[in-house]
Design an enzyme around this catalytic site. Structure first.
Site, PDB file in Angstrom:
ATOM      1  N   ASP A 306       0.818  -1.210   0.000  1.00  0.00           N
ATOM      2  CA  ASP A 306       0.000   0.000   0.000  1.00  0.00           C
ATOM      3  C   ASP A 306       0.855   1.265   0.000  1.00  0.00           C
ATOM      4  O   ASP A 306       0.314   2.365  -0.029  1.00  0.00           O
ATOM      5  CB  ASP A 306      -0.923   0.004   1.218  1.00  0.00           C
ATOM      6  CG  ASP A 306      -2.300   0.550   0.893  1.00  0.00           C
ATOM      7  OD1 ASP A 306      -2.622   0.656  -0.306  1.00  0.00           O
ATOM      8  OD2 ASP A 306      -3.050   0.872   1.824  1.00  0.00           O
ATOM      9  N   ASP A 353       0.052 -10.851   8.336  1.00  0.00           N
ATOM     10  CA  ASP A 353       0.723  -9.563   8.489  1.00  0.00           C
ATOM     11  C   ASP A 353       2.174  -9.713   8.073  1.00  0.00           C
ATOM     12  O   ASP A 353       2.757 -10.806   8.164  1.00  0.00           O
ATOM     13  CB  ASP A 353       0.629  -9.088   9.938  1.00  0.00           C
ATOM     14  CG  ASP A 353      -0.751  -8.540  10.276  1.00  0.00           C
ATOM     15  OD1 ASP A 353      -1.532  -8.281   9.325  1.00  0.00           O
ATOM     16  OD2 ASP A 353      -1.064  -8.384  11.471  1.00  0.00           O
ATOM     17  N   ASP A 355       4.918  -9.101   9.326  1.00  0.00           N
ATOM     18  CA  ASP A 355       5.904  -9.554  10.301  1.00  0.00           C
ATOM     19  C   ASP A 355       5.605 -10.942  10.849  1.00  0.00           C
ATOM     20  O   ASP A 355       6.359 -11.450  11.689  1.00  0.00           O
ATOM     21  CB  ASP A 355       5.980  -8.565  11.468  1.00  0.00           C
ATOM     22  CG  ASP A 355       4.683  -8.500  12.247  1.00  0.00           C
ATOM     23  OD1 ASP A 355       3.665  -8.099  11.641  1.00  0.00           O
ATOM     24  OD2 ASP A 355       4.661  -8.836  13.435  1.00  0.00           O
ATOM     25  N   ASP A 450     -11.112  -6.939  11.049  1.00  0.00           N
ATOM     26  CA  ASP A 450     -11.080  -8.390  11.144  1.00  0.00           C
ATOM     27  C   ASP A 450     -12.269  -8.941  11.932  1.00  0.00           C
ATOM     28  O   ASP A 450     -13.006  -9.805  11.449  1.00  0.00           O
ATOM     29  CB  ASP A 450      -9.761  -8.845  11.765  1.00  0.00           C
ATOM     30  CG  ASP A 450      -9.329  -7.945  12.918  1.00  0.00           C
ATOM     31  OD1 ASP A 450     -10.180  -7.207  13.441  1.00  0.00           O
ATOM     32  OD2 ASP A 450      -8.151  -7.993  13.311  1.00  0.00           O
TER      33      ASP A 450
END
Length: 862
Positions: A306, A353, A355, A450
């Site tokens: 993004d 995600d 990470d 979520d």
């Protein structure tokens, strides 16, 4: 199951005496009442409750309700054994003997009475393949259960509302407490349910007493402040009940095997959204995703950038993965995912995600359920972190005590799964594309997209699942300010959902789904009630307001049992995932910061924006976060002032108020120690490593420049280095070039490195000159192993609430010691008399743990 009346009649017809028949029938009656709760057709019961999709195992036979009843009989009538080593050993031996006797009796009744009679009876078949005999027995058992439940509710209502004097209340409390102390040591699920029932009974009685007898209607100040405290207590009572419902029976779901034919496996799009995170964080996740065990033609990996960064595009081309960027950046992460959903076509969508590093078995363990259940929309796995969060790092508790998230991912989500209410947590999850398309993609109306997406899926009748096996690991927040900011976003988002899409209203959800969602959302409204509890005793000490209009002795007889039963039940249910009283510390850290955002979100849900949680940062030096700690310091000063006034009023005030002053001062002292724990967390420990090290015990081989091979044990690893213990290898010079050999399956990989430190057979090797292929292999040999994070499920010892309370108090005192150390020098000179007191208190406490996990001087243990 043989009914007691039928057993008695059969025994009498076979010539048994009346006493013998009654005795055997009594045992049979006990089993007849309890066995439906243990060995009833559990799957049909679940189907009748609307949760037939669950792969639930029936309760194990022998859960100890009958042990409790028979144990009481045994204590009265059976003589003690000759050889005993204490009451506990004698009781365990007696319970084992009773179980053997019960099993023998059941076997004899079934073999000698029930089976011969059934064999002689011609039973007509029912329409659906069920026998008339079974239908009749089932209806009787159902009627019996309902009668028992109604009787139990009537007795509970009487126990809640019946007023007692001091003596009767004390006897009632001791009776329930003794029962809880006996039951807590029994194994099985029923003792937990019984402890929940006792806790609910005593808590409801306390709240009834508070509403009916403790409000001073003759004084406006007393009444106003008393109602505020009562509202906070009602909120805590409601959260307590909802938590019991949510976690009373964790499902512990097992993986569903995939078919042998890989052509039947679904295609998967694995998406890694990123915004402004560094490439070093994303690179490890992508390399691990490349090693996921799935057919290459059915797995597509995409980086969803993004930020539109050219270096990410080049990295995606080099790694051979897809790259998707968008021009408009509306709706943050949810908009990024929705844009990617329009560009891809896989049957399933895996989201990580940037990470969170996935292990190779992720799809093997999660995808099978989608083939078994066509209405399954979501499989969520835990969020596991291989770096310490600020609480763990600043207090030196990493891997020593459960962190804040373990309760949710270890117990709460597993309890949600029982009620088909698993939440989507934004990462480490697998979703069905058709289900997402039916609800319009990822929800964009709130900042917690979520959980809102999961709520919409459940409203449409889709099922969810939770696999309590860590299949990825990520980075925790580095600083307390980032940690608080992340929780503020969660709290605001949950309040927004509660306001605009209330789970208690609308269609599509079952009763238990509504309760699970309501508990999750109401839990984040704890900021205001926690502040009320921290300030409530000051109303009496500073304003002389009777917020609880009752004698001090009666207050103790009601409030202490409520607190002890809830703590004891929490220790039995949650002890593996959170230590007792640590929830209050976490709430105190966040209370001031989430109170305002949640209230604003309830009134104006459109306000607030999505903020990305920073990962991969550093804490250059040990420091005290004065900005974050400011509310804690104000609360501490107010409570300290109240404690001083309490001492003065005890000495110079009316004698009739001395008991109330003592009780209120103890409340203030408890608050001071809880606030002190929050102050201790605000002392940021130093962290200078870009890549946190992961402790492990893996076989490895070291090859020296001369070609000699030495077997060793890998102690830890990170993105760019490892530590290996190699017995028999003398200290090597810094800069010496070596090779590390690691196995992955049947293949052995070689990684060149340079020794940067050597001490006591432990070598620290820097892996800076790896090629791209070697770095991919290294990540897949370490972070992406299927068993990389299985130690998260290692059992811990029995939780002891009193010990946890003392630990929290010790950390609270240490927090004020740390505050004193970080105070400016001029301020410490003004408070010189307190220094001696703090030093004296510190001599009675254990040494403050070394909180820095990245100290230059590292000690290695076997």
């Amino acid at each position: 199951m043989l009914s007691p009346a039928f057993a008695y009649a059969a025994l009498r017809r076979r010539g048994a005496g009346r006493v013998t028949a009654l005795w055997l029938t009594g045992w049979q009656l006990m089993a007849w009442l309890i066995l439906p709760l243990e060995q009833a057709n559990w799957h049909r019961l679940l189907k009748a409750r609307g949760v037939s999709h669950l792969e639930c195992q029936p309760p194990r036979p022998g859960d100890p309700l009958r042990y409790l009843i028979q144990g009481c009989w045994l204590l009265l009538f059976r003589p003690r054994p000759e050889r005993r080593t204490g009451v506990k050993a004698w009781l365990l031996e007696s319970l084992a003997w009773l179980r053997l006797q019960q099993e023998q009796l059941q076997s004899w009744l079934h073999r000698r009475l029930f089976r011969p009679l059934v064999d002689r009876v011609t039973v007509p078949r029912a329409v659906r393949g069920r026998t008339w005999w079974r239908q009749r027995g089932r209806s009787k058992r159902r009627l019996t259960i309902w009668l028992i439940l109604v009787l139990a509710l009537l007795l509970a209502l009487l126990g809640v509302t019946q007023p007692f004097d001091y003596t009767a209340q004390l006897f009632f409390v001791l009776l329930l407490w003794s029962l809880a102390m006996v039951v807590r040591r029994l194994s099985g699920r029923f003792p937990i349910l019984l402890m929940i029932a006792l806790s609910v009974l005593i808590s409801c009685r306390y709240l009834w007493w508070r509403y009916s007898s403790t409000l001073n209607w003759n004084d406006s100040l007393d009444l106003t402040l008393g109602l505020i405290l009562l509202a906070a207590e009602t909120y805590s009572w409601l959260i307590l009940l909802l938590g019991y419902v949510q976690t009373c029976w964790p499902l512990k779901r097992q993986p569903v095997p995939l078919p042998q034919d890989t052509r039947l496996w679904p295609s998967v799009d694995l998406m890694i959204p990123t915004y402004d995170e560094p490439l070093s964080v994303v690179r490890t996740t992508v390399y691990a995703a490349l090693g996921i065990d799935w057919p290459a033609d059915k797995l597509n990996i995409y980086i969803l950038d993004d930020g539109g960064r050219m270096e990410f595009r080049r990295f995606a081309d080099e790694a051979g993965v897809g790259y998707i960027a968008r021009i408009e950046h509306h709706h943050a992460k949810a908009g990024n995912l929705n844009h990617a959903l329009k560009q891809t076509s896989g049957e399933l969508v895996a989201i990580f995600d940037c990470d969170h590093v996935p292990v190779r078995s992720f799809l093997q363990l999660t995808a099978g359920g989608f083939l078994q259940d066509p209405r399954l929309a979501l499989v969520q796995t835990p969020h596991h972190f291989f770096s310490p969060d600020p609480v763990e790092r600043n207090l030196g508790l990493f891997r020593r005590t459960p962190n804040e998230g373990e309760l949710f991912y270890g117990l709460v989500q597993d309890g949600n799964d029982m009620w088909n209410a698993t939440f989507f947590c934004g990462s480490c999850a697998l979703l069905r594309r058709s289900a997402l398309e039916e609800v319009g993609g990822i929800a964009v109306d709130t900042v917690t997209e979520d959980a809102h997406t999961a709520l919409r899926l459940h409203r449409r009748g889709w099922n969810s699942a939770y696999m309590r096996i860590p299949q990825a690991a990520g980075l925790a927040t580095e600083s307390l300010s980032a940690h608080v900011g992340q929780r503020i976003r969660w709290a605001r988002g949950m309040a927004q959902i509660f306001r605009i899409d209330n789970p208690l209203l609308g269609k599509g959800l079952t009763l238990f789904q509504r309760l699970c969602y309501a508990n999750a959302m109401l839990h984040f409204l704890a900021g205001v009630p926690r502040l009320v509890f921290l300030l409530a005793p000051l109303a009496f000490l500073l304003l002389h307001a009777y917020i609880i209009y009752a004698p001090a002795t009666l207050l103790l007889l009601y409030v202490l049992p409520h607190m002890m039963h809830s703590s004891l039940t929490a220790a039995r249910m949650q002890g593996r995932y959170r230590k007792t009283f640590w929830g209050e510390v976490y709430e105190t850290v966040l209370a001031w910061y989430i109170a305002r955002p949640t209230m604003v979100a309830l009134l104006a849900p459109s306000r607030g924006k999505f903020n990305v949680t920073a990962k991969g940062g550093l804490v250059e030096q040990t420091q005290f976060d004065w900005r974050i700690a400011r509310p804690y310091l104000v609360l501490a000063l107010l409570n300290l002032a109240g404690l001083g006034v309490g001492v003065w009023r005890f000495i110079h005030g009316p004698a009739a108020e001395q008991g109330t002053v003592v009780v209120t001062s103890l409340w203030v002292l408890y608050n001071l120690l809880i606030i002190g724990a929050a102050v201790a967390i605000a002392a940021e420990a130093r962290q200078v490593r870009h890549s946190p090290r992961v402790s492990t015990r893996l076989p490895a081989t070291l090859r020296l420049p001369g070609g000699h091979l030495y077997s060793g044990v890998l102690l830890d690893y990170s993105d760019d280095g490892v530590a290996i213990r190699v017995p028999g290898v003398a200290s090597l010079a810094m800069g010496c070039e070596v090779s590390l050999l690691l196995r992955r399956g049947e293949r052995e990989h070689v990684f060149p490195g340079v020794v940067c430190r050597s001490h006591d057979n432990v070598l620290v090797i820097h892996l800076a000159r790896l090629s791209r292929e070697q770095r991919i292999d290294f990540v897949q040999c370490t972070f992406a192993r299927a068993d990389a994070w299985m130690n998260w499920l290692e059992p811990r010892g029995r939780e002891r609430p009193l010990q946890s309370l003392l630990e929290v108090f010790a950390i609270g005192i240490r927090g004020y010691v740390r505050l004193w150390q970080f105070m400016p020098r001029w301020l410490r000179l003004l408070c010189e008399p307190l220094q001696a007191l703090l030093h004296w208190l510190g001599t009675f406490l254990p040494r403050w743990p070394q909180a820095s996990v990245d100290s230059e001087k590292r000690e290695w243990t076997t």
